[in-house]
Each structure stands twice: as C-alpha cells, then as structure tokens.
Design a protein around this motif. Sequence first.
Motif, PDB file in Angstrom:
ATOM      1  N   HIS A  66      35.127  45.248  36.692  1.00 22.86           N
ATOM      2  CA  HIS A  66      36.552  44.751  36.480  1.00 22.86           C
ATOM      3  C   HIS A  66      37.146  43.454  36.627  1.00 22.86           C
ATOM      4  CE1 HIS A  66      35.730  49.058  35.301  1.00 22.86           C
ATOM      5  NE2 HIS A  66      36.598  49.502  34.123  1.00 22.86           N
ATOM      6  N   ALA A  67      37.502  43.309  38.015  1.00 22.61           N
ATOM      7  CA  ALA A  67      38.254  42.464  38.361  1.00 22.61           C
ATOM      8  C   ALA A  67      36.932  40.789  38.677  1.00 22.61           C
ATOM      9  CB  ALA A  67      37.980  42.488  39.818  1.00 22.61           C
ATOM     10  N   ASP A  70      38.480  36.675  34.502  1.00 23.92           N
ATOM     11  CA  ASP A  70      39.510  36.637  33.477  1.00 23.92           C
ATOM     12  C   ASP A  70      40.686  35.436  32.978  1.00 23.92           C
ATOM     13  OD1 ASP A  70      40.407  33.637  35.105  1.00 23.92           O
ATOM     14  OD2 ASP A  70      40.916  35.017  36.641  1.00 23.92           O
ATOM     15  N   ALA A  71      38.685  35.330  32.086  1.00 30.69           N
ATOM     16  CA  ALA A  71      38.871  34.291  30.571  1.00 30.69           C
ATOM     17  C   ALA A  71      37.545  35.060  30.427  1.00 30.69           C
ATOM     18  CB  ALA A  71      39.208  33.214  30.958  1.00 30.69           C
ATOM     19  N   LEU A  92      42.471  39.247  27.262  1.00 28.19           N
ATOM     20  CA  LEU A  92      42.666  37.645  27.965  1.00 28.19           C
ATOM     21  C   LEU A  92      42.357  37.043  27.457  1.00 28.19           C
ATOM     22  CD1 LEU A  92      39.456  38.687  30.383  1.00 28.19           C
ATOM     23  CD2 LEU A  92      42.010  38.956  31.262  1.00 28.19           C
ATOM     24  N   ALA A 118      39.935  29.479  36.235  1.00 31.30           N
ATOM     25  CA  ALA A 118      40.005  30.300  35.481  1.00 31.30           C
ATOM     26  C   ALA A 118      38.244  30.643  35.792  1.00 31.30           C
ATOM     27  CB  ALA A 118      39.930  30.046  34.032  1.00 31.30           C
ATOM     28  N   ARG A 119      38.169  32.158  35.991  1.00 25.40           N
ATOM     29  CA  ARG A 119      37.389  32.967  36.211  1.00 25.40           C
ATOM     30  C   ARG A 119      36.344  33.096  34.326  1.00 25.40           C
ATOM     31  NH1 ARG A 119      38.186  37.408  39.672  1.00 25.40           N
ATOM     32  NH2 ARG A 119      39.598  37.663  38.705  1.00 25.40           N
TER      33      ARG A 119
END
Length: 226
Positions: A66-67, A70-71, A92, A118-119
Amino acid sequence: MTIGRRTAQILLDTGCILLRPDRPFVLTSGWMSPVWLDIPRALSFPLARAALLEAAERRILDVAGHAGFDAIAATEQGGIALGAMLAERFRLPFTTVRRRAQGFGADAHVEGALRPGARALLVSDVTTDGRSKARYARSLRQAGAEVGHVFVLFSYGIFDRVVTEVSDIGATLFALATWDDVLPEAEARAALPEESLAALRAWLADPFAWSAARGGLAAPDPNWKA
C-alpha cells in the motif's frame, strides 16, 4: 481458482487470444509468434474490464504494498487506458511514458506532471521479452522518478534469457497471467483448436528456434543494454 487462471478465462472468453501458426505474427520485440494477444479488446467488455481491474488492484497491492508507490506511469499505446483506470482507482497522479522523446531535457519522454522523487509504478498491458519495459523505466528515472515495480496484465514469461528484472529493468516485473495459465485453461475448456494449441506448445518449448525457422529473431543479443 488463481488470479492467473481467472485472467486466462477472461482472455479466452473475450476472444483476445489469436492463434495463427500458418501466418506468424511479428511481435514488436522482433520475435515471430504463432499467437497474438489483443488485450485492449478485453477492456472493451464492461464485466471483463471490471474483473481485470479488481484483480490488478489486488495483485499490485500484494506485490508492491500500500505504501510502495505514489504515482502511476503508463507506457504509450497499450498501457494508457489501463494506467489511467488504475490511477483513478488508487487516486494517484498519472503520467505517460513515450518510446521516443517529444521534447527536450530529462523529462522529454514523460507526458504529464511527475514529481521529482516520485515512486512510479510502471503499467502496461503486456510484455514479451521486457526490453521496452527496461527502456521506459530508464526514461522515468532520467526524469527523476524511482521505479521499483512494473505491472502488466500479461507476461509472455518465456524470454527470460533476454532481460532479467534486476540487472536490466532494475525493478520487479509482475503480471496477472502468463502462458502457464492460459494453456491449461484452454486445454481444460477445449477453447482453442488442438492443431493451433500444438503449435503454441512447440513455440513455448523453444521460442527462439521457432522464430528463427520463420525468419524472425533467432537468439537473444548478449550485448543488449537498456
């Protein structure tokens, strides 16, 4: 039933698997193949689309966490529709990565707003030998993103001698299904002609020799680099 087998059912039910051993397809990667996957066709059926998106969300969270991103960054053409729908589900940011640069600078391959650092989860519909995914991941990194995971709905899973995840892509590549899911499902349901299935089995057993015998690529390039 596994996610892979359920995905195989959907692909068979929606007519996405095209077998044509007498007139082989030339894959984007250059290999000759007796089969072609029309993944966008599955997305045009509302029930199939909903099932695939639900399975994709579950699989992504199982693998990336879940983490873990982030994109969402989608490959051009095949990945755009899938990536946009997944970005909406995850709420996202969404960007597109192009094969050829459309501008100047480090982010010339990227369309949309991509925050530095960004990840990005790289998303596409299908991968054959993985070379294009390695290039897309490299373009995202050049634009300042981190790429730890690459998700596709379907992976051919038979070209492992061409690209390895860690050394070439630098990320974990995972999928909903491979041919190991489709073949037993097709056999169990008698969903495809036996003669065509025999050609598919022969190709899966040695895709390099099968391709070379029909004028396609013959072997992996040991000097290939992303």
